[in-house]
Design an enzyme around this catalytic site. Structure first.
Site, PDB file in Angstrom:
ATOM      1  N   SER A 164       0.981  -1.170   0.005  1.00 47.33           N
ATOM      2  CA  SER A 164      -0.104   0.051  -0.258  1.00 47.33           C
ATOM      3  C   SER A 164       1.060   1.276  -0.107  1.00 47.33           C
ATOM      4  O   SER A 164       1.677   1.461  -0.934  1.00 47.33           O
ATOM      5  CB  SER A 164      -0.961   0.012   1.090  1.00 47.33           C
ATOM      6  OG  SER A 164      -0.432   0.403   2.451  1.00 47.33           O
ATOM      7  N   HIS A 190      -3.019  -1.003  -2.739  1.00 48.89           N
ATOM      8  CA  HIS A 190      -4.212   0.021  -2.076  1.00 48.89           C
ATOM      9  C   HIS A 190      -3.818   1.320  -2.911  1.00 48.89           C
ATOM     10  O   HIS A 190      -2.589   1.770  -2.892  1.00 48.89           O
ATOM     11  CB  HIS A 190      -3.997  -0.016  -0.823  1.00 48.89           C
ATOM     12  CG  HIS A 190      -4.467  -1.109   0.003  1.00 48.89           C
ATOM     13  ND1 HIS A 190      -3.755  -1.439   1.406  1.00 48.89           N
ATOM     14  CD2 HIS A 190      -4.718  -2.578  -0.471  1.00 48.89           C
ATOM     15  CE1 HIS A 190      -4.022  -2.583   1.753  1.00 48.89           C
ATOM     16  NE2 HIS A 190      -4.525  -3.200   0.673  1.00 48.89           N
ATOM     17  N   ASP A 213      -3.299  -5.582   6.220  1.00 48.09           N
ATOM     18  CA  ASP A 213      -4.160  -6.232   5.099  1.00 48.09           C
ATOM     19  C   ASP A 213      -2.686  -7.020   4.452  1.00 48.09           C
ATOM     20  O   ASP A 213      -1.505  -6.592   4.241  1.00 48.09           O
ATOM     21  CB  ASP A 213      -4.390  -5.417   4.189  1.00 48.09           C
ATOM     22  CG  ASP A 213      -5.371  -6.162   2.834  1.00 48.09           C
ATOM     23  OD1 ASP A 213      -5.717  -7.167   3.253  1.00 48.09           O
ATOM     24  OD2 ASP A 213      -5.584  -5.463   1.682  1.00 48.09           O
TER      25      ASP A 213
END
Lengths: 281, 190
Positions: free
Chosen positions: B12, B39, B131
């Site tokens: 991300s 992300h 995540d």
């Protein structure tokens, strides 16, 4: 036997049980997402295994609505993909405006965020008084929530930005009353909405529509079921009627896709092809 | 060891720079399918173009119902979870965010793990939330290989650290060493 193989057996039995016990056919759903949703249900309902969930579904009648909701309803946003709603407002509505009565079918309406988005757009375009929206879903619970139109207030800011980006002419706050944690859409917005149970996997044509929205629903279907749903849409649309899918959907694998021509390819807005020539005359 | 068939990469914050470095140093002979979940805000639609300029392998956005291709980098589209069906076609999901993220690395990794099992390599790079940790754990459970960027080397430490804490790793390396390792694992002693 390792865990994923066991998992596949349990999934197969679950889908079979759902069909035999309750008559709901999920055999043609795309396996990866279906399995993921079943596992989420297993966790939420604190069953140990898929078989545990299957047992409760077979023996506890109250479980069925909960299971159906878990298997079908993705959360949506108001005016998700604002550019698509802008295209509806600027390019599709002017063409719909020539009809004395406009029928719109929102297929797979889930919790109704897009139904209200649509109603607001139609209101602002001055078309709502002569529009009938049929909002359908296979889940009773989803339809109940959709008709209530109550959502978490934490979404309000994002939805408001979406609304502006979709060309909104007022303020989203004009259409809802907001509390500390919840916001409720103005119930006047659903005065021309009919909520009804309809299953794209098994049910047939039930209205003649000028515009069908079915966004991010077919992504959960196999190619075969996607093709069935598209056939249903073809048979439900008036000549040169419009179809809106989700912005990342791909219908190239469906033979019936030939019946539709792109109207706005990036926004996945299509038009029924067969009679376009007549219209052009 | 099983010859890897696919590489799944998650990141991300700081991920775009890290991906440019990694994809720029892969061997052009790789026949593995590469799946990337990064992300980003919905507005970041140019990610494919940006990565495509640096990457040795072609970069395309994954399209639902299309087959997973060999020697191609497939990017998860923004706003949807990316999954892989057992017949090696892509599927998308608009289900709720996982770890505040859609696409979620956990969703991609879990789905890819079930498809490729021991023939999958999972890679976690820099990132600002947890995540990917559960997904990497699933990859290891099913016999796949786990590579994590050293948290001390990462622009954002949270994601690689969470992955190490939950899943552990077969390799924990600074970013410049990851592409050479992937090349070695995928091409053997060529």
């Amino acid at each position: 036997m390792d865990a994923p193989e066991l998992d596949s057996i349990e999934m197969e039995l679950f889908v079979q049980a759902l069909q035999k016990r309750h008559g709901h056919d999920f055999t043609q759903y795309a396996p990866a997402s279906l399995k993921r949703r079943v596992h989420l249900l297993v966790d939420q309902l604190e069953c140990k295994t898929i078989t545990g969930l299957t047992e409760r579904m077979l023996h506890e009648p109250a479980m069925l609505p909960r299971v159906l909701e878990g298997l079908t309803v993705p959360m949506s946003d108001m005016f998700r993909d604002p550019a698509m709603f802008l295209a509806l407002r600027e390019q599709v509505f002017p063409l719909l405006a020539s009809y004395p009565q406009i029928n719109i079918w929102q297929a797979g309406c889930a919790h109704g965020q897009e139904v209200y988005s649509l109603a607001i757009l139609l209101e602002e375009a001055g078309l709502y008084e002569r529009t009938q929206i049929f909002a359908t879903d296979l889940s009773d619970r989803a339809l109940q929530r959709a008709s209530e139109g109550i959502y978490p207030a934490q979404e309000a800011q994002q939805w408001s930005r979406n609304y502006q980006a979709a060309g909104g002419r007022r303020s989203l706050a004009d259409y809802c009353s907001a509390g500390y944690k919840l916001l409720k859409l103005n119930q006047r917005l659903r005065r021309n909405v009919t909520f009804a149970v309809h299953n794209l996997a098994t049910d047939g044509v039930f209205c003649e529509a000028h515009l069908i929205l079915c966004r991010n629903v077919l992504i959960y279907f196999s190619n075969t079921l996607q093709n069935r749903a598209l056939s249903l849409f073809r048979d439900s649309l008036v000549r040169a009627g419009f179809l809106c899918l989700g912005v990342r959907e791909n219908i190239d694998r469906s033979p019936i896709a030939q019946a539709f021509v792109p109207f706005s390819e990036p926004q996945r807005i299509y038009r029924l092809a067969s009679h376009l020539d007549d219209i052009a005359e | 060891m099983t010859t890897p068939a696919a590489i799944a990469i998650g990141c991300s914050a700081g991920g775009v720079d890290a991906l440019m470095t990694l994809l720029g140093a892969l061997d052009a002979r790789l026949r593995q399918s590469v799946l990337v979940c990064c992300h980003r805000s919905d507005a970041m639609d140019i990610l494919g173009d940006v990565l495509g300029r640096m990457s040795v392998l072609p970069v395309i956005e994954a399209v639902e119902r299309q087959p997973v291709q060999a020697g191609v980098v497939h990017l998860a589209p923004s706003g949807y979870h990316l999954l892989v069906e057992s017949d090696l076609h892509f599927a998308l999901s608009a289900d709720p965010r996982v770890n505040y993220s859609r696409p979620s690395i956990d969703v991609l990794f879990c789905s890819a793990a079930e498809v490729w099992r021991q023939a999958l390599i999972g890679v976690i790079l820099t990132g600002a939330n947890a995540d990917g940790a559960a997904g990497l754990q699933r990859i290891r459970e099913l016999g796949g290989v786990a590579i994590v960027q050293s948290p001390t080397d990462a622009e954002a430490t949270a994601m690689p650290q969470a992955a190490l804490d939950m899943a552990g790793a077969d390799y924990c390396l600074p970013l410049p060493d990851i592409a050479p390792l992937l090349n070695r694992l995928c091409l053997g002693s060529l």
